[in-house]
Design a protein around this motif. Structure first.
Motif, mmCIF file in Angstrom:
data_model
loop_
_atom_site.group_PDB
_atom_site.id
_atom_site.type_symbol
_atom_site.label_atom_id
_atom_site.label_comp_id
_atom_site.label_asym_id
_atom_site.label_seq_id
_atom_site.Cartn_x
_atom_site.Cartn_y
_atom_site.Cartn_z
ATOM 1 N N LEU A 395 0.700 -1.121 0.029
ATOM 2 C CA LEU A 395 0.021 0.064 -0.067
ATOM 3 C C LEU A 395 0.946 1.185 0.252
ATOM 4 N N ALA A 396 1.764 1.262 0.673
ATOM 5 C CA ALA A 396 2.688 2.524 0.890
ATOM 6 C C ALA A 396 3.640 2.708 -0.232
ATOM 7 N N ILE A 397 4.308 1.833 -0.649
ATOM 8 C CA ILE A 397 5.387 2.116 -1.852
ATOM 9 C C ILE A 397 4.678 2.667 -3.005
ATOM 10 N N PRO A 398 3.702 2.230 -3.652
ATOM 11 C CA PRO A 398 3.120 2.702 -4.639
ATOM 12 C C PRO A 398 1.783 3.731 -4.364
ATOM 13 N N TYR A 399 2.080 4.192 -3.211
ATOM 14 C CA TYR A 399 0.721 5.042 -2.715
ATOM 15 C C TYR A 399 0.058 6.009 -3.626
ATOM 16 N N ASN A 400 0.834 6.633 -4.401
ATOM 17 C CA ASN A 400 0.281 7.603 -5.334
ATOM 18 C C ASN A 400 -0.573 6.876 -6.337
ATOM 19 N N HIS A 401 -0.082 5.794 -6.796
ATOM 20 C CA HIS A 401 -0.910 4.762 -7.774
ATOM 21 C C HIS A 401 -2.300 4.652 -7.132
ATOM 22 N N TRP A 402 -2.418 4.414 -5.760
ATOM 23 C CA TRP A 402 -3.338 3.863 -5.135
ATOM 24 C C TRP A 402 -4.692 5.185 -4.911
#
Length: 544
Positions: A395-402
């Motif tokens: 959830l955290a590393i590609p946060y902007n994606h989510w």
């Protein structure tokens, strides 16, 4: 050297699953249903409290709780819970489980009702009385942790003991779900009071006088399930393990368990006296106290393991649970406050938390119940921490994606999986193990210490998450929130916390399939030189 075990304890360990097991689960578990309802229903109404009491006259934006107020409303019950765990844990070993068991429930009932009746002529007065009553609500909730876990462990047979204790804790899932459902019903019932849609330039239009009833009814409903089980809780007999091993009354233990098991159990007073030898003997494994060298040598690492894993778990678990609404808002799953009236906001927050509870939280608890006596406590706890770490990083590393609209469903699915593996993992096992591995005379005390460490982690998580997750948002600055590290970095911190939980799990022993006396060493005795050779020198200690 193993002692001859008492017949009453052997009967409990080998008893087939009977109706009294399920009765005990319901009676003890209803306390946890109430615990979870009371602790986790507050996020559903905090935004409503902000609108009612902190909307500024003439402001174009609905009000929000100031940072210090939000911290107090969310965290004061946790502080009370920590105090209650330590106090009632100690009291449960000194006075007996049953004597103080009804008191915790009574405190919860009265405090739930009083929370909904919070009074004051100013917003500060209402919030202050709410926090006062929620502290005492938490105090009663805290006492339920060590007492319910210990009572269930001491009633259960050793083959399915893990499932029984986990079932008690699994009632938390239904409590969380009930909190969401009650919030949905109450908010939907009151929403009809609005004659027109809210206006973005007039936050007062998003409120009606009935809005103040909504949060009060939601909080007061928590008293109902606890009150319904009070009579049956008081009818439960004291556990045979406390009566025989601590109170040293073999006759009463046999009488109580004869009724429970519906079979004749022989009173073995002579054997009871031998197991609970006088505390003046030099090499007595059954007399050392909590602050003795013998306890540190025998159970010190175990207590460190149960406290550290519970502490680390609750940092992640409570921060995620208490501030679900902020996470949903940050990814745009909830509309802006200006786009809905106050009661509609309660409805939408409750709907989101109910969906997560239904899809992730509740199934996780019951997966633990199904598999804990087959896979073992250690495997489930390690697996849970591992997958919580994986999903938090995901959830955290590609946060902007989510945060993009088309990917929000994927975020919610993985977010639900973190709750699933928290409950099919350390959130259940950290509750189960401390009720099994410590001596009967120190069992509720050690469970209380372990669970209090968890609540210390919850306080860190609740307070820390509130500040750390804030970005440099102007509206938040106006409400008194300092600039934090942002949601993405906060999720990374929570993932690292779960990873540390995996490491600390290696200090916790496996307790599957063993009797409580085997685990605690209460069915063993030292004999002369053999004791010195195998355990080292023993110094005289005074029980605490």
């Amino acid at each position: 050297m193993a002692r001859g075990e008492l017949g009453v304890l052997t009967a409990l360990d080998t008893a087939k699953t009977q109706w009294y097991h399920f009765t005990a689960i319901i009676i003890t578990g209803m306390g946890f249903f109430t615990d979870a309802y009371d602790l986790f229903s507050i996020p559903n109404v905090t935004k409503l409290l902000g609108r009612i009491y902190y909307t500024k006259e003439g402001s174009p934006k609905p009000g929000t709780l100031p940072a210090n107020v939000s911290v107090a409303v969310n965290g004061v019950a946790l502080c009370g819970t920590l105090a209650g765990q330590l106090f009632f844990g100690w009291l449960g070993d000194k006075m007996g489980r049953k004597k103080v068991y009804g008191l915790t429930l009574a405190i919860m009932v009265v405090s739930s009702l009083a929370s909904g009746l919070s009074f004051g002529h100013t917003p500060k007065g209402v919030i202050s009385t709410l926090c006062f009553f929620r502290f005492w609500l938490g105090f009663g909730i805290g006492g339920d942790y060590p007492l319910s876990a210990t009572i269930m462990s001491e009633y259960a047979n050793k083959k399915t003991r893990g499932a029984f204790i986990a079932s008690v804790f699994a009632m938390q899932g239904f409590g969380i779900l009930a909190g969401g459902i009650v919030s949905l019903i109450v908010s939907a019932a009151f929403d009809h009071a609005f004659k027109a849609p809210p206006y973005k330039d007039d936050p007062a239009a998003s409120l009606v006088p009935e809005a103040d009833y909504v949060w009060r009814i939601i909080l007061m409903f928590g008293a109902a399930p606890a009150a319904l089980t009070y009579y049956w809780r008081m009818k439960m007999p004291e556990t045979a393990r406390y009566t025989a091993l601590v109170a040293k009354n073999a006759k009463l233990a046999a009488q109580d368990m004869s009724k429970v098991l519906q079979m004749e159990v022989e009173a073995e007073q002579e054997k009871t006296d031998k197991i609970a030898e006088p505390e003046t003997q030099q090499n007595n494994k059954n007399s050392f106290g909590l602050f003795s060298k013998e306890f540190a040598r025998t159970h010190g690492v175990h207590l460190l393991g149960t406290t550290s894993t519970w502490f680390l778990l609750d940092i992640a678990y409570y921060s995620s649970n208490l501030f679900q609404k902020d996470i949903y808002s940050s990814i745009g799953w909830l509309p802006h406050a200006e786009e809905m009236n106050a009661i509609q906001e309660v409805y939408k927050v409750a709907r989101a938390s109910t969906l997560i509870a239904l899809c992730g939280t509740v199934p996780g608890y019951w997966f633990t119940v199904a598999f804990i006596d087959h896979l073992g406590r250690f495997i489930i706890q390690l697996m849970g921490f591992f997958f919580m770490t994986v999903f938090m990083f995901a959830l955290a590393i590609p946060y902007n994606h989510w945060t993009q609209k088309e990917h929000r469903i994927g975020f919610l699915v993985m977010y639900a999986f973190t709750f699933f593996f928290a409950n099919f993992g350390p959130n259940s096992t950290t509750f189960v193990v401390p009720a099994e591995i410590f001596p009967a005379r120190l069992r509720t005390t050690c469970h209380g210490i372990s669970s209090a460490a968890g609540k210390a982690g919850a306080i860190v998580g609740a307070f820390g998450f509130l500040y750390a997750s804030q970005d440099k948002d102007e509206a938040k600055r106006d409400a008194g929130y300092p600039a934090g590290i942002g949601m993405k970095n906060t999720l990374i911190v929570l993932a690292v916390t779960n990873c540390l939980g995996m490491v600390c799990t290696f200090m916790v022993p496996e307790s599957t399939g063993k009797s409580l006396e085997e685990l605690s060493g209460e069915n063993e005795e030292d004999e002369g030189d053999e004791s010195v050779e195998t355990q080292g020198s023993s110094s005289r200690t005074v029980p605490v």
